[in-house]
Design an enzyme around this catalytic site. Structure first.
Site, short mmCIF file in Angstrom:
data_model
loop_
_atom_site.label_atom_id
_atom_site.label_comp_id
_atom_site.label_asym_id
_atom_site.label_seq_id
_atom_site.Cartn_x
_atom_site.Cartn_y
_atom_site.Cartn_z
N ASP A 1 -4.82 -4.53 11.96
CA ASP A 1 -5.64 -5.28 12.92
C ASP A 1 -6.89 -5.89 12.28
OD1 ASP A 1 -4.30 -5.44 15.39
OD2 ASP A 1 -4.57 -3.29 15.64
N CYS B 1 1.76 -9.82 -6.65
CA CYS B 1 1.59 -8.49 -7.21
C CYS B 1 2.88 -8.01 -7.89
CB CYS B 1 1.09 -7.53 -6.14
SG CYS B 1 0.28 -6.10 -6.85
N HIS C 1 -3.40 -10.16 -4.16
CA HIS C 1 -2.77 -10.39 -2.85
C HIS C 1 -3.54 -11.49 -2.13
CE1 HIS C 1 0.10 -7.08 -2.77
NE2 HIS C 1 -0.80 -6.38 -3.43
N GLU D 1 -2.71 -13.29 0.11
CA GLU D 1 -2.37 -13.36 1.54
C GLU D 1 -3.48 -12.77 2.42
OE1 GLU D 1 -0.72 -11.55 -0.73
OE2 GLU D 1 0.00 -9.64 0.05
N1 GLN Z 1 4.03 -1.28 -7.67
C1 GLN Z 1 3.18 -2.18 -8.36
C2 GLN Z 1 1.93 -1.50 -8.87
O1 GLN Z 1 1.57 -0.45 -8.43
C3 GLN Z 1 2.81 -3.36 -7.50
C4 GLN Z 1 2.00 -3.02 -6.28
C5 GLN Z 1 1.95 -4.12 -5.27
O2 GLN Z 1 2.81 -4.99 -5.24
N2 GLN Z 1 0.97 -4.07 -4.38
O3 GLN Z 1 1.26 -2.01 -9.75
#
Ligand code: GLN
Length: 547
Positions: A73, A387, A517, A519
């Site tokens: 949220d 990521c 990220h 996003e």
């Molecule tokens: N599993 C991967 C890491 O820990 C990518 C993590 C993710 O995509 N947020 O680095």
């Protein structure tokens, strides 16, 4: 004197009503009136934060600038309000009890008997007021997780009731569901009436009721709710199901909701303040031409609802960027495990204008994701890796272009001869030294972009940018030279040059990955640069096809 006014949003009858969207919509309307607004989500679970929960349990883990792993949220609040939310804006039962017990161990209660009442509600109250003070907000919107009547939320309601009595500037908005049972065919108000009774039994009388349902509420039912729930007719609002959640602020505004709220606080309303939002909705709802985006993931045995929740920020980012470019997004869910079992099924990817591999953890479905990335690269389908999506794109490139056949990430193969993605010892040490002793890289980190690259252009030719992170593994510096000598470009690095934050393949129309990220920072009126770039590339490729 406490300046901040508080609007509490509770939910009744059932969960999944879109309380977060309603809370965010009220916030947006108040912001458009010129007020500073902050959101708080209180969640009744014992987990200290959402970071330890599977996304299929509780939806996406939303990461804040300061590294909080919070409830999804907070993402809605950021998207609607276009304000940053920090981790103290996500309060859980776990945090509250933990803090009280720690304080007791530190002898901070002067030898008193520490009890659930008053000490737990007091801690809740202090946390809420602290956010008010830090943000200097005119309005705090406090959304109570769960449904009224749940045993777990009683102490939060108790805290809010006490605050309302003491501070006098608290308004209660109750969002309740009005079902239309199939066999009856008419909208029923009884469950909503009962949920208000539940609230009443906690000593809370709602000031405003928002009726959620498939259809708008008619006059007869509004009158019923008014009489039986003890609110004025003008304080009953209708929020029917919509095809686009960003319409909710406008639907509430048309019913003069914010005018009414301001009046209750003795403040004036200024008409016509949501113009930019109105034109955004117009653009979003009139877009006809479709852009098809495939998300390759592994969370597919769990039903469509959980799926949407697990990737909410990615989905919203695709929408923002598509609408911004005048297109209607159609999202397809592609099960990476299927690509492992049956490589022929990869041809399904050719039906998409762009492919995304979002964040993820663990080995399940990974080989299928790598195959999908290879397909996208070889067929020049625009690709964005988020990521894990960057890490696996690097693995794919190492294996299939650089000839490192068994290259992998040590997350899935500890003994790989080519650990192109690994935990860097120096990085691990640094993260462990952080206050919470965690091993994840969390929150906002700066990156320096390489001039002249696609990523650099997408970020508006900026040398320095910042995005949010949530991961342990990194591109292994030992392999950078080899990867780059085969044509892969690391277009963004950490300021100390040691961590690879962005990658791209100049030989393709759009083959981009980021360790971050992005996003989490996409906004309806301001799409995230990489998503905007992906959609633009998809449109460009599509128009070439049509020639
Ligand atoms: N599993 C991967 C890491 O820990 C990518 C993590 C993710 O995509 N947020 O680095």
């Amino acid at each position: 004197m406490v300046k901040t006014k508080i609007i509490v949003v509770t939910g009744g009858v059932l969960s999944g009503l879109g309380k977060g969207v309603v809370a965010s919509s009220i916030g947006l309307l108040l912001k458009s009136q010129g007020y500073k607004v902050a959101g708080i989500k209180v969640d009744p679970y014992i987990n200290i934060d959402a970071g330890t929960m599977r996304p299929t349990e509780h939806g996406e883990v939303f990461v804040t600038e300061d590294g909080g792993e919070t409830d999804q949220d907070l993402g809605h609040y950021e998207r609607f309000l276009d304000e940053l939310m920090l981790k103290d804006q996500s309060i859980t039962t776990g945090q509250v009890y933990y803090a009280v017990i720690q304080r007791e161990r530190n002898l901070e209660y002067d030898g008193k008997c520490v009890e659930v009442i008053p000490h737990i509600p007091m801690e809740v109250r202090n946390r809420i007021l602290k956010v008010g003070k830090r943000t200097n907000a005119d309005f705090l919107i406090v959304e109570v997780g769960g449904t009224v009547g749940d045993y777990q939320s009683v102490l939060f309601l108790e805290a809010l009731r006490e605050m309302s009595r003491e501070l006098g500037n608290v308004l209660f908005v109750h969002v309740a569901y009005l079902p239309v049972p199939g066999n009856i065919g008419e909208m029923k108000t009884k469950p909503a009436q009962h949920s208000v009774r539940f609230l009443n039994s906690s000593g809370i009388q709602p000031d405003i009721i928002i009726g959620r349902g498939e259809k708008p509420i008619d006059r007869v039912r509004r009158e019923k709710l008014s009489v039986f729930c003890n609110v004025k007719l003008d304080d009953v609002y209708s929020a029917p199901d919509v095809d686009n959640v960003y319409k909710i602020p406008l639907i509430l505004d048309q019913q003069s909701m914010v005018k009414n709220i301001l009046k209750k606080f003795g403040l004036n309303y200024k008409p016509g303040r949501v113009r930019a939002w109105e034109s955004f909705i117009k653009k979003a709802t009139t877009a006809k031409e479709v852009v098809k985006i495939g998300i390759v993931g592994k969370y597919f045995d769990i039903g469509d609802f959980t799926l949407e929740d697990s990737y909410v920020s990615v989905i919203e980012s695709i929408k923002h960027a598509s609408w911004h470019n005048g297109k209607r997004p159609v999202i397809g869910w592609l099960d990476s495990k299927k690509f492992e079992k049956n490589p022929k099924s990869l041809d399904e990817l050719s039906g998409y204008d762009a492919i995304i591999v979002p964040g993820g953890f663990g080995s399940s479905g990974v080989e299928g994701k790598i195959k999908a990335i290879q397909y996208a690269r070889e067929h020049d389908i625009p690709y964005l890796g988020l990521c894990y999506g960057l890490q696996l794109a690097v693995v794919e490139f190492a294996r299939n272009v650089c000839g490192m056949k068994k290259a992998s990430t040590t997350e899935i193969d500890k003994n790989t001869p080519y650990p192109v993605i690994a935990i860097l010892p120096e990085q691990e040490k640094k993260l462990k030294e952080k206050e919470y002793g965690g091993s994840m890289r969390l929150g906002a980190y700066p990156a320096q972009l390489k001039r002249g690259t696609l990523v650099y252009h997408l970020y508006g030719d900026k040398d320095n940018i910042s995005e949010r992170h949530r991961h342990r593994y990194e591109v292994n510096p030992e392999f950078i030279e080899k990867l780059e000598s085969h044509g892969l470009v690391f277009s963004g690095r950490s300021p100390d040059r040691k961590l690879m934050e962005f990658m791209e393949l100049p030989s393709n129309t759009f083959h981009v990955g980021t360790q971050a990220h992005p996003e989490f920072k996409s906004r309806p009126l301001r799409p995230a640069p990489l998503f905007d770039g992906l959609i633009k590339a998809a449109i460009k490729k599509k128009s070439l096809h049509n020639i």
